[in-house]
Design an enzyme around this catalytic site. Structure first.
Site, PDB file in Angstrom:
ATOM      1  N   HIS A 134       0.549  -0.930  -0.360  1.00  0.00           N
ATOM      2  CA  HIS A 134      -0.114   0.308  -0.027  1.00  0.00           C
ATOM      3  C   HIS A 134       0.731   1.069  -0.204  1.00  0.00           C
ATOM      4  O   HIS A 134       1.921   1.206   0.401  1.00  0.00           O
ATOM      5  CB  HIS A 134      -0.989  -0.196   1.673  1.00  0.00           C
ATOM      6  CG  HIS A 134      -2.069   0.970   0.912  1.00  0.00           C
ATOM      7  ND1 HIS A 134      -1.681   2.452   1.677  1.00  0.00           N
ATOM      8  CD2 HIS A 134      -3.395   0.872   0.555  1.00  0.00           C
ATOM      9  CE1 HIS A 134      -3.084   3.313   1.216  1.00  0.00           C
ATOM     10  NE2 HIS A 134      -3.530   2.173   0.546  1.00  0.00           N
ATOM     11  N   ASP A 180      -8.338  -4.817  -0.381  1.00  0.00           N
ATOM     12  CA  ASP A 180      -9.188  -5.968  -1.818  1.00  0.00           C
ATOM     13  C   ASP A 180      -7.996  -7.298  -1.305  1.00  0.00           C
ATOM     14  O   ASP A 180      -8.934  -8.304  -1.637  1.00  0.00           O
ATOM     15  CB  ASP A 180      -7.921  -5.380  -2.945  1.00  0.00           C
ATOM     16  CG  ASP A 180      -8.710  -3.757  -2.975  1.00  0.00           C
ATOM     17  OD1 ASP A 180      -7.536  -3.586  -3.727  1.00  0.00           O
ATOM     18  OD2 ASP A 180      -9.847  -3.686  -4.170  1.00  0.00           O
TER      19      ASP A 180
HETATM   20  C1  SDX Z   1      -6.325   0.276  -3.487  1.00  0.00           C
HETATM   21  O1  SDX Z   1      -4.406   4.629  -2.773  1.00  0.00           O
HETATM   22  C2  SDX Z   1      -4.762   4.422  -1.841  1.00  0.00           C
HETATM   23  O2  SDX Z   1      -5.266   4.588  -0.403  1.00  0.00           O
HETATM   24  C3  SDX Z   1      -5.616   2.910  -2.300  1.00  0.00           C
HETATM   25  C4  SDX Z   1      -7.098   1.992  -1.328  1.00  0.00           C
HETATM   26  C5  SDX Z   1      -7.951   3.275  -1.127  1.00  0.00           C
HETATM   27  O3  SDX Z   1      -9.124   2.612  -0.131  1.00  0.00           O
HETATM   28  O4  SDX Z   1      -8.384   4.039  -2.247  1.00  0.00           O
HETATM   29  O5  SDX Z   1      -6.184   2.090  -0.115  1.00  0.00           O
HETATM   30  C6  SDX Z   1      -7.502   1.359  -2.441  1.00  0.00           C
HETATM   31  O6  SDX Z   1      -5.973   0.744  -4.054  1.00  0.00           O
HETATM   32  C7  SDX Z   1      -5.088  -0.791  -2.566  1.00  0.00           C
HETATM   33  C8  SDX Z   1      -4.258  -1.188  -3.306  1.00  0.00           C
HETATM   34  C9  SDX Z   1      -4.937  -2.549  -4.336  1.00  0.00           C
HETATM   35  N1  SDX Z   1      -3.384  -2.702  -4.738  1.00  0.00           N
HETATM   36  C10 SDX Z   1      -3.047  -3.796  -5.330  1.00  0.00           C
HETATM   37  O7  SDX Z   1      -3.118  -4.934  -3.986  1.00  0.00           O
HETATM   38  C11 SDX Z   1      -1.407  -3.692  -6.497  1.00  0.00           C
HETATM   39  C12 SDX Z   1      -0.631  -4.676  -5.282  1.00  0.00           C
HETATM   40  N2  SDX Z   1       0.461  -3.333  -4.919  1.00  0.00           N
HETATM   41  C13 SDX Z   1       0.973  -3.174  -5.108  1.00  0.00           C
HETATM   42  O8  SDX Z   1       1.107  -3.079  -7.203  1.00  0.00           O
HETATM   43  C14 SDX Z   1       1.564  -2.166  -4.594  1.00  0.00           C
HETATM   44  O9  SDX Z   1       1.597  -2.425  -3.054  1.00  0.00           O
HETATM   45  C15 SDX Z   1       0.576  -0.076  -4.962  1.00  0.00           C
HETATM   46  C16 SDX Z   1      -0.020  -0.319  -6.091  1.00  0.00           C
HETATM   47  C17 SDX Z   1      -0.848  -0.749  -3.942  1.00  0.00           C
HETATM   48  C18 SDX Z   1       1.630   0.521  -4.217  1.00  0.00           C
HETATM   49  O10 SDX Z   1       2.027   1.073  -5.090  1.00  0.00           O
HETATM   50  P1  SDX Z   1       3.897   2.055  -4.757  1.00  0.00           P
HETATM   51  O11 SDX Z   1       3.402   2.972  -3.203  1.00  0.00           O
HETATM   52  O12 SDX Z   1       3.963   2.780  -5.697  1.00  0.00           O
HETATM   53  O13 SDX Z   1       5.083   0.930  -3.693  1.00  0.00           O
HETATM   54  P2  SDX Z   1       6.750   0.810  -4.264  1.00  0.00           P
HETATM   55  O14 SDX Z   1       5.401   0.500  -6.131  1.00  0.00           O
HETATM   56  O15 SDX Z   1       7.432   1.989  -4.864  1.00  0.00           O
HETATM   57  O16 SDX Z   1       6.303  -0.084  -3.798  1.00  0.00           O
HETATM   58  C19 SDX Z   1       8.097  -0.485  -3.393  1.00  0.00           C
HETATM   59  C20 SDX Z   1       8.044  -1.825  -3.091  1.00  0.00           C
HETATM   60  C21 SDX Z   1       8.689  -2.096  -4.565  1.00  0.00           C
HETATM   61  O17 SDX Z   1      10.234  -3.022  -4.517  1.00  0.00           O
HETATM   62  P3  SDX Z   1      11.625  -2.076  -4.466  1.00  0.00           P
HETATM   63  O18 SDX Z   1      11.687  -0.897  -5.512  1.00  0.00           O
HETATM   64  O19 SDX Z   1      11.631  -1.484  -2.766  1.00  0.00           O
HETATM   65  O20 SDX Z   1      12.468  -3.308  -4.823  1.00  0.00           O
HETATM   66  O21 SDX Z   1       7.654  -3.033  -2.970  1.00  0.00           O
HETATM   67  C22 SDX Z   1       7.401  -3.554  -4.025  1.00  0.00           C
HETATM   68  C23 SDX Z   1       8.144  -3.079  -5.067  1.00  0.00           C
HETATM   69  O22 SDX Z   1       8.028  -4.064  -5.795  1.00  0.00           O
HETATM   70  N3  SDX Z   1       6.604  -3.561  -3.697  1.00  0.00           N
HETATM   71  C24 SDX Z   1       5.478  -5.476  -3.928  1.00  0.00           C
HETATM   72  C25 SDX Z   1       4.410  -5.325  -3.694  1.00  0.00           C
HETATM   73  N4  SDX Z   1       4.144  -3.867  -3.755  1.00  0.00           N
HETATM   74  C26 SDX Z   1       5.063  -3.559  -3.882  1.00  0.00           C
HETATM   75  N5  SDX Z   1       6.054  -6.794  -4.740  1.00  0.00           N
HETATM   76  C27 SDX Z   1       5.292  -7.444  -5.061  1.00  0.00           C
HETATM   77  N6  SDX Z   1       3.962  -7.780  -5.136  1.00  0.00           N
HETATM   78  C28 SDX Z   1       4.012  -6.193  -3.919  1.00  0.00           C
HETATM   79  N7  SDX Z   1       2.057  -6.548  -3.686  1.00  0.00           N
END
Ligand code: SDX
Length: 440
Positions: free
Chosen positions: A317, A374
């Site tokens: 998140h 989710d």
């Molecule tokens: C919602 O914003 C809100 O409030 C949204 C929400 C709402 O109520 O409106 O809460 C609803 O959208 C919840 C999120 C649903 N999405 C998912 O479940 C999709 C999977 N999650 C990821 O795509 C990710 O965690 C996000 C998009 C939710 C957040 O992405 P960020 O904040 O941009 O985090 P990031 O991409 O900078 O990640 C930091 C690190 C990275 O690795 P490094 O570059 O540090 O090595 O964490 C890793 C990312 O690759 N990472 C994941 C991951 N989420 C982050 N790696 C694998 N699987 C994941 N799910």
């Protein structure tokens, strides 16, 4: 409505740049969050800020939702979401978000009556459904129908947005009520069944379930366990401060379009698999694991592989670096619903095993990736009989009062401005046109 309270200035930060010292105000909100106010940064220093994805940038001051990502705290207008999920109903929470306080008895009754009165959609709108392509995604249908509401209800037209603010009760209830009807109709369209019209004797969630699952040949009895679970799910999705889709509603609304157009922007943003579309992706991921014999380790390795674009849907998140408080409540509700309905869903076992493995995996622990809203919600929707393609529509129904409240707050903000971020240009410096025959 009086001007909302503003964050108090508590001092200045100093920026040492280009041989000079600039003072930038530091402000603090009611929950002691602090921000560097850079509204005059460019005038003072010529600098703009660069912040991909606005990870560190506040777009507004807001009184609607407070969340603390480190502590896993979420409150709507000061009320902990845990209390609202346990004691309130979605319609009451919608009123709270839009109007800033819980309704008195007569206000609750009036709101509920308005929802009932505005639950039908213009009969001509049903023609849209009839001519829409057979296998359209329900989010495509929902966005098309919601923006069309501004044509069927012209008093929401472009040139009297401020009028809407005085009609906010009508606007809110009309949109809340009709979005639910449009959602149910898009489901019926997708399974080729006749539309079931809303009933005046059913409350909001029961009415929705009835429109979804009853049919002329199949009477449907609303199960109170599912009705309660749907209220909890919609309450937990109702608002979440400046998330992607809410920011889209505020950005589009800042151009002074009508509310229906601004909400349509939110629906389209929510559709994305990184945002509201994740609940559909989670179930498809769990079904994939089930097909592969239930081996969760494979998806975990894929999620960690930087060469693989796959992400573990339902985890991580932008703000929560702790367990999403909504996920905790949804997981508990999920187990209660399945127990009470005596449903054994293998996907729940897979989901719980996946959560367990992730909790001890250093990759996820170091990055503070926990289950989000989710992760478990889809398993409850499945228990209700809602198809995966409708999961993000369910998220949109829940989020609608939040979008409306945030739009209203932005329109009433005394510092209202059209949103127009800056950039840092990295393209070619000036060059001059060369006629085709001289380009070699
Ligand atoms: C919602 O914003 C809100 O409030 C949204 C929400 C709402 O109520 O409106 O809460 C609803 O959208 C919840 C999120 C649903 N999405 C998912 O479940 C999709 C999977 N999650 C990821 O795509 C990710 O965690 C996000 C998009 C939710 C957040 O992405 P960020 O904040 O941009 O985090 P990031 O991409 O900078 O990640 C930091 C690190 C990275 O690795 P490094 O570059 O540090 O090595 O964490 C890793 C990312 O690759 N990472 C994941 C991951 N989420 C982050 N790696 C694998 N699987 C994941 N799910």
């Amino acid at each position: 409505m009086g001007a909302p309270p503003v964050a108090a200035k508590i001092g200045d930060a100093e920026l040492h740049y280009d041989g000079r010292v600039f003072k930038l105000p530091v402000v603090e909100g009611t929950e002691h969050e602090r921000a560097l106010d850079i509204s005059r940064l460019r005038d003072q220093t010529g600098l703009v800020t660069l912040d991909y994805g606005y990870k560190n940038t506040g777009s507004c001051q807001s009184e609607i939702t407070y969340l603390d990502g480190e502590q896993g705290v979420l409150r709507y207008r000061g009320y902990p979401v845990e209390e609202l999920a346990e004691k309130s109903r979605f319609v009451e929470v919608a009123y709270l978000l839009v109007h800033g306080r819980l309704p008195r008895k007569e206000e609750q009754q009036k709101f509920s009556d308005l929802l009932t009165r505005h639950s039908m959609i213009h009969e001509d709108m049903t023609q849209f459904f009839k001519n829409y392509p057979e296998h359209s995604h329900p989010m495509a249908i929902l966005s098309a129908m919601v923006v069309s509401l501004s044509s069927f209800y012209p008093e929401m037209s472009q040139d009297n947005v401020d009028e809407e603010l005085t009609h906010i009760d009508i606007t809110t209830t009309r949109l809340l009520s009709k979005l639910r009807t449009v959602a149910a109709f898009s489901y019926k369209k997708s399974i080729g069944e006749p539309f079931v019209y809303p009933r005046h004797d059913l409350k909001y969630c029961a009415n929705f379930l009835n429109m979804m699952f009853s049919s002329p040949v199949r009477p449907y009895e609303v199960n109170p366990v599912l009705e309660r679970a749907l209220n909890v799910l919609l309450i937990l999705h109702a608002d979440h401060e400046q998330n992607c889709s809410t920011s889209a509603v505020r950005a589009v609304g800042s151009a002074k379009v009508n509310l229906y157009a601004a909400v349509t922007a939110g629906i389209c943003a929510l559709w994305g698999p990184l945002h509201g579309g994740a609940n559909q992706e989670v179930i498809e991921m769990l079904e994939e694991i089930q097909k592969m014999g239930g081996d969760v380790k494979k998806v975990i390795e894929r999620a960690k592989d930087k060469k693989d674009p796959f992400r573990l849907y339902g985890f991580g998140h932008r703000v929560y670096k702790n367990y999403d408080p909504r996920a905790r409540i949804i997981k508990k509700t999920c187990m209660e619903v399945l127990n009470e309905l005596k449903i054994k869903d293998p996907l729940l076992d897979i989901a719980m095993e996946l959560e367990e493995c992730v909790q001890t995996d250093p990759y996820f622990v170091e990055r503070k990736l926990y289950p989000n809203v989710d992760f478990y919600s889809g398993i409850i929707y499945r228990a209700m009989g809602i198809p995966v393609s409708m999961f993000t529509v369910m998220f949109a129904i829940g989020r609608l009062p939040g979008w409306i409240a945030q739009w209203k707050e932005s329109q009433e903000d005394p510092d209202f401005k059209i949103q127009r971020p800056r950039q840092i240009y990295t393209g070619p410096t000036v060059r001059h046109y060369v006629p085709l025959e001289e380009r070699g």
